[in-house]
Enzyme design. Structure first.
Site, short mmCIF file in Angstrom:
data_model
loop_
_atom_site.label_atom_id
_atom_site.label_comp_id
_atom_site.label_asym_id
_atom_site.label_seq_id
_atom_site.Cartn_x
_atom_site.Cartn_y
_atom_site.Cartn_z
N LYS A 13 22.32 51.16 50.52
CA LYS A 13 23.55 51.77 50.02
C LYS A 13 23.26 53.14 49.40
O LYS A 13 24.01 54.09 49.60
CB LYS A 13 24.22 50.86 48.99
CG LYS A 13 24.86 49.61 49.57
CD LYS A 13 25.56 48.83 48.46
CE LYS A 13 26.26 47.59 49.02
NZ LYS A 13 26.94 46.82 47.95
N THR A 49 30.83 40.01 39.58
CA THR A 49 30.87 38.85 38.67
C THR A 49 31.47 37.68 39.43
O THR A 49 32.68 37.44 39.36
CB THR A 49 31.71 39.16 37.41
OG1 THR A 49 33.00 39.68 37.82
CG2 THR A 49 31.02 40.18 36.54
N THR A 68 35.31 42.62 36.74
CA THR A 68 36.23 41.59 36.26
C THR A 68 35.45 40.62 35.38
O THR A 68 34.42 40.10 35.79
CB THR A 68 36.89 40.85 37.43
OG1 THR A 68 37.56 41.79 38.26
CG2 THR A 68 37.90 39.84 36.92
N GLU A 71 40.44 47.16 36.90
CA GLU A 71 40.79 47.85 38.14
C GLU A 71 41.82 47.02 38.90
O GLU A 71 41.84 45.80 38.82
CB GLU A 71 39.53 48.10 38.99
CG GLU A 71 38.65 46.89 39.26
CD GLU A 71 39.16 45.99 40.37
OE1 GLU A 71 40.02 46.45 41.15
OE2 GLU A 71 38.73 44.85 40.45
N PHE A 72 42.67 47.71 39.65
CA PHE A 72 43.71 47.07 40.45
C PHE A 72 43.65 47.65 41.86
O PHE A 72 44.58 48.35 42.30
CB PHE A 72 45.09 47.28 39.81
CG PHE A 72 45.16 46.83 38.38
CD1 PHE A 72 45.32 45.50 38.06
CD2 PHE A 72 45.05 47.76 37.35
CE1 PHE A 72 45.38 45.08 36.73
CE2 PHE A 72 45.11 47.35 36.02
CZ PHE A 72 45.26 46.01 35.71
N GLU A 121 40.68 46.00 48.65
CA GLU A 121 39.54 46.28 49.52
C GLU A 121 40.05 47.00 50.78
O GLU A 121 41.04 46.61 51.37
CB GLU A 121 38.82 44.98 49.91
CG GLU A 121 38.15 44.31 48.72
CD GLU A 121 37.31 43.12 49.13
OE1 GLU A 121 36.66 43.18 50.18
OE2 GLU A 121 37.31 42.13 48.38
N LYS A 161 44.35 41.73 33.55
CA LYS A 161 43.70 41.66 34.86
C LYS A 161 43.87 40.28 35.49
O LYS A 161 44.27 40.15 36.66
CB LYS A 161 42.21 41.99 34.70
CG LYS A 161 41.34 41.71 35.91
CD LYS A 161 41.67 42.62 37.07
CE LYS A 161 40.66 42.39 38.20
NZ LYS A 161 40.96 43.22 39.37
N ASN A 194 46.41 39.27 38.83
CA ASN A 194 45.92 38.72 40.10
C ASN A 194 46.43 37.31 40.34
O ASN A 194 46.68 36.91 41.48
CB ASN A 194 44.39 38.76 40.14
CG ASN A 194 43.87 40.09 40.66
OD1 ASN A 194 44.64 40.95 41.09
ND2 ASN A 194 42.57 40.28 40.61
N TYR A 241 54.18 41.78 49.78
CA TYR A 241 53.36 40.58 49.59
C TYR A 241 54.11 39.33 50.05
O TYR A 241 54.11 38.30 49.37
CB TYR A 241 52.98 40.45 48.10
CG TYR A 241 51.48 40.53 47.86
CD1 TYR A 241 50.79 41.73 48.10
CD2 TYR A 241 50.76 39.43 47.41
CE1 TYR A 241 49.44 41.81 47.88
CE2 TYR A 241 49.41 39.51 47.19
CZ TYR A 241 48.74 40.70 47.42
OH TYR A 241 47.39 40.78 47.22
N ASN A 242 54.76 39.40 51.20
CA ASN A 242 55.57 38.27 51.65
C ASN A 242 55.18 37.77 53.03
O ASN A 242 55.87 36.95 53.61
CB ASN A 242 57.06 38.67 51.66
CG ASN A 242 57.35 39.76 52.68
OD1 ASN A 242 56.45 40.36 53.26
ND2 ASN A 242 58.63 40.04 52.89
N PRO A 244 53.19 35.51 55.45
CA PRO A 244 52.40 34.28 55.37
C PRO A 244 50.98 34.46 55.91
O PRO A 244 50.70 35.36 56.70
CB PRO A 244 53.19 33.30 56.23
CG PRO A 244 54.58 33.81 56.21
CD PRO A 244 54.46 35.30 56.17
N TYR A 297 37.59 38.49 47.53
CA TYR A 297 36.67 38.46 46.39
C TYR A 297 37.39 38.20 45.07
O TYR A 297 36.83 37.55 44.18
CB TYR A 297 35.93 39.80 46.31
CG TYR A 297 34.89 39.85 45.22
CD1 TYR A 297 33.81 38.97 45.22
CD2 TYR A 297 35.00 40.74 44.16
CE1 TYR A 297 32.86 38.99 44.22
CE2 TYR A 297 34.06 40.77 43.15
CZ TYR A 297 32.99 39.90 43.18
OH TYR A 297 32.05 39.92 42.18
N CYS A 298 38.63 38.64 44.92
CA CYS A 298 39.27 38.62 43.59
C CYS A 298 40.17 37.42 43.33
O CYS A 298 40.00 36.73 42.33
CB CYS A 298 40.05 39.92 43.38
SG CYS A 298 39.01 41.37 43.21
N ASP A 332 39.66 34.83 40.21
CA ASP A 332 40.46 35.19 39.04
C ASP A 332 41.45 34.08 38.67
O ASP A 332 41.68 33.81 37.49
CB ASP A 332 41.21 36.50 39.30
CG ASP A 332 40.27 37.70 39.34
OD1 ASP A 332 39.04 37.50 39.24
OD2 ASP A 332 40.75 38.84 39.49
#
Length: 389
Positions: A34, A83, A118, A141-142, A145, A198, A202, A243-244, A246, A253-254, A258
Site C-alpha cells: 500500500k 477495529t 469506529t 466518519e460517515f 466504500e 456513529k 449505522n 436506501y430502499n 432489497p 465492514y461497518c 456496528d
C-alpha cells in the site's frame, strides 16, 4: 500544516487525499505494498474519486512504514486503523488504535490525535485516562466504500469531540475547509455522545435495509410485485426513495459490526428493536437460500462477491453467508469475481470467464444486477429491483 495519517484503508486514504490538497500529509501503514502504491500515486483501494485525485497529481502526499518519520513536525495525527468486532468479547477489537496511541505518546506526545476508527461508546474517555497528557479528538466518519473521498468532499455533517474543545473545533474547520461544500453543518459535542452518533447512525441504516428486505420477503412469499409496493411506500416524503433497494441482507465492514456493538452496549437496558435488526438480517439470508434450494440446483453460480458496484471489498458481504448455507445443503458453488485473481476462494472454484461460469451454473445468484446479467439467458436469482446500489 503537516498531518500524519495512520492506516491506508478507505477511511485513512480518503482523509489523507482530502487534506493533501492543502496540507502536507504523511500516511503510515504496515502494508509495504500500500505504501509503495500511494508513493506512485496509485490507489490501493477501488474509489473513483481517489483514483482521479491521484491522476491529477496535485497532492502533497507521501506514505511510509515508519511512524517516527510521519509524526515529525505534525500538528495532527489521524488514526484510521481497523477495529473488527470480536464475537467472543462482544466488543470491537481496538488493539490497533491503542497500539498507535502508544506510539504517538512515545514519539510525539504534544501532537493532537484524532481517532477516526469506529470505537465502542466510552472508548475515548477511557483512553484519556490512560494517556492523560495527550490531546485526543474523536471524529466519526460517515463514508461509503467506493465513494469515500466523495463523501469527505461532500459531507452530510462534521462531528468532532474532545475534552479539549479548541482542538476539536480546529480539526472540524480543517475538514470543512478541505471539503467542496460551502456550508457544512458542524457539531462539537463530547466524545461519548459522538461515539454513540456513529453507532446509532449505522444501526438506523441497517434497520432501513432490514425493513425493505422484509417487505421483499413478504411480497415474494405472496407473489406480489416488490417494486410496486416499495415505489408506493417511498413516495411518502417522510420515507423517501433512498436506501430502499432489497438485497440479501446488510453486510460489509461497518453495518454488521456496528449493529452488534450497539446491541452489546444495551446490556441491562430495555430494548427489542436492535435485537430484531440483527435477527432480521440472519433470517433474510436464510430466506434467500431457501428460495434457491426450492429450485433444486446442483450448482449455483455466485456473480460477484463485492457488496456494491465500484468496490473491491468482499469483507462480510451478505452473499457469503448465503453461499455457506447452500454448501451445507449439498449444493456446489462456483464464483465469478473479476477482482479476485485466485483460482479458489474459501474452497470454492473461481471462474473468471463469464461464458464458462454461465454454462456451469444451474442458477446464478446476484446481489446486484449489471449489464452483463441483463443480457444473460441464465436463470438468475436476485433481490435487486432498481439495478443500483
Amino acid at each position: 500544516m503537516k498531518i500524519a495519517v495512520f492506516g491506508l484503508g478507505y477511511v485513512g486514504l480518503a482523509n489523507a487525499v482530502l487534506l493533501a490538497k492543502d496540507h502536507e500529509v504523511c500516511a503510515v501503514d504496515i502494508d509495504e505494498r500500500k505504501v509503495e502504491l500511494v508513493n506512485r500515486l496509485e490507489s490501493p483501494i477501488a474509489d473513483v474519486e481517489i483514483e482521479e485525485a491521484f491522476k491529477e497529481g496535485d497532492l502533497e502526499l507521501s506514505a511510509v512504514t515508519n511512524a517516527k518519520e510521519a509524526l515529525e513536525g505534525a500538528r495532527f495525527a489521524i488514526i484510521a486503523t481497523p477495529t473488527d468486532y470480536d464475537v467472543d468479547t462482544d466488543f470491537f477489537n481496538t488493539s490497533s488504535v491503542e497500539d498507535v496511541l502508544n506510539q504517538i505518546e512515545f514519539l510525539a506526545p504534544t501532537v493532537t490525535t484524532v481517532i477516526k476508527s469506529t470505537i465502542p461508546i466510552g472508548f475515548t474517555e477511557r483512553m484519556e485516562s490512560v494517556h492523560p497528557s495527550m490531546k485526543l479528538v474523536f471524529s466519526p466518519e460517515f463514508l461509503r466504500e467506493g465513494r469515500a473521498l466523495y463523501d469527505n468532499q461532500h459531507p452530510s455533517r462534521i462531528i468532532c469531540a474532545s475534552s479539549h474543545g479548541d482542538e476539536a473545533a480546529e480539526f472540524a474547520q480543517l475538514l470543512a475547509a478541505s471539503s467542496l461544500e460551502p456550508d457544512v453543518p458542524i457539531l462539537i459535542i463530547n466524545t461519548t455522545e459522538a461515539e454513540a452518533v456513529k453507532l446509532f447512525s449505522n444501526t438506523y441504516l441497517a434497520m432501513r435495509v432490514a425493513f425493505f428486505n422484509e417487505l421483499d420477503t413478504y411480497a415474494v412469499t405472496h407473489e406480489l410485485n416488490t417494486k410496486h409496493i416499495i415505489d408506493g411506500v417511498s413516495l411518502d416524503p417522510r420515507i423517501g426513495s433512498h436506501y430502499n433497494n432489497p438485497s440479501f441482507g446488510y453486510g460489509g465492514y461497518c453495518l454488521p459490526k456496528d449493529t452488534r456493538q450497539l446491541l452489546a452496549n444495551y446490556k441491562g437496558i430495555p430494548q427489542t428493536l436492535f435485537s430484531a435488526i440483527v435477527e432480521s438480517n440472519l433470517l433474510r439470508k436464510q430466506f434467500i437460500a431457501e428460495q434457491i434450494l426450492k429450485k433444486r440446483p446442483s450448482t449455483v453460480g455466485i456473480y460477484r462477491l463485492t457488496m456494491k458496484s465500484g468496490s473491491d471489498n468482499f469483507r462480510s458481504s451478505a452473499i457469503q453467508d448465503v453461499m455457506n448455507i447452500l454448501r451445507r445443503n449439498g449444493v456446489e458453488v462456483v464464483i465469478f469475481e473479476p477482482t479476485l485473481h485466485d483460482e479458489v476462494f474459501d474452497e470454492m472454484p473461481v471462474i473468471n470467464d463469464f461464458g464458462v461460469f454461465e454454462e456451469k451454473a444451474d442458477v446464478i445468484l446476484a446481489n446486484r444486477l449489471d449489464d452483463t446479467l441483463k443480457v444473460s439467458g441464465a436463470s438468475i436469482v436476485t433481490a435487486d429491483i432498481y439495478a443500483r446500489d
